[in-house]
Enzyme design. Structure first.
Site: not given
Length: 275
Positions: A86, A62, A137-138, A31, A155-156, A106, A162
């Site tokens: 993050d 969060h 890859d989650g 990205q 948390d996407s 992540e 992706p």
């Protein structure tokens, strides 16, 4: 002459922030990534021209993604965060003393790298010894996990690039298998003003997979519309039937035990979307 960043949230609406300077910008393997220093929101992480988090309002998202499921579960020991490079959700997860291990998966390692550099107050907990950071890859991590986690948090980004597979029914079914017999799923599920069909579809998919399915909301000013939804799927525990003594005293800026119950009270138009 002033520089402004505008996130075009729909074809007819956007949100604009005055920018002091661009701290970093690159095309990663997945990205477009940019770190901006803004006048109003402090440092801001932008992926594919969408605001992911800012120093000023990050705590809302969060805290609400982490604490609602973690207080719903009586003893969460192993937690998985899918996405969230993050580090903000991990920071909140570690406030719970019962948590022995927190796994972060992540897909884009650059998000982790530049969050550590430019968002240290958000990402600092990634160095904690209880945290296992995996650049992977989650979706595939979930597929390989069986009865492993007490709580899984998705948390996407929004369902583009992706993150598309992280909004599929097959993904939620995989999460159910990756959770222990009393496990809980929570996913960020966008906003009801511009993405009502997404909110409806995710709720329907999770409801077909988990016995207890609930939607709750929070106010996040830099996210599209400001009203954000989260969808919880629980195998056993109901988030609105928690013993008062379970709420331990942790340091937060948005989440409270009173808000825990109140956030499930939905505006009528949101209830109509999911019904």
């Amino acid at each position: 002459m002033a520089t402004w960043f505008t996130e075009k949230q729909t074809e007819n609406f956007g949100i604009t922030a005055k920018v002091k300077r661009s701290l970093h910008k690159e095309r990663t393997d997945f990205q477009d990534l940019e770190m901006l220093e803004t006048e109003e929101w402090g440092n801001m992480l932008v992926l594919d021209d969408m605001v992911m988090t800012t120093e000023k309002d990050e705590f809302v998202y969060h805290e609400m993604l982490a604490h609602v499921p973690l207080f719903t579960h009586p003893s969460p020991k192993k937690v998985l965060v899918v996405g969230g490079g993050d580090g903000g959700v991990i920071r909140e997860v570690l406030k719970h003393e019962s948590v022995e291990k927190a796994v972060l998966v992540e897909i884009d390692g650059k998000v982790i790298e530049y969050s550590k550099q430019y968002l240290p107050a958000i990402s600092g907990a990634l160095e904690d010894p209880r945290v296992d950071v995996q650049v992977d890859d989650g979706f595939m991590h979930i597929a390989k996990s069986k009865r492993e986690y007490d709580v899984i948090m998705v948390d996407s980004t929004e369902p583009v690039g992706p993150a598309v597979s992280l909004f599929s029914k097959g993904f939620y079914e995989g999460i159910a298998k990756a959770l222990k017999e009393d496990g809980i799923l929570v996913a960020q599920t966008d906003n009801p003003w511009f993405k009502s069909e997404l909110v409806r579809q995710v709720h329907a998919d999770v409801k077909e997979t988990f016995p207890i399915t609930k939607v709750y909301t929070a106010n996040i000013p830099t996210y599209p519309s400001g009203l954000w939804t989260f969808t919880m799927g629980s195998k056993i525990y109901h988030p609105q039937r928690i013993p008062v003594e379970r709420f331990t005293n942790i340091k937060t800026k948005y989440y409270t035990s009173e808000l825990h119950n109140a956030c499930f009270a939905l505006p009528k138009f949101v209830k109509e979307i999911i019904e």
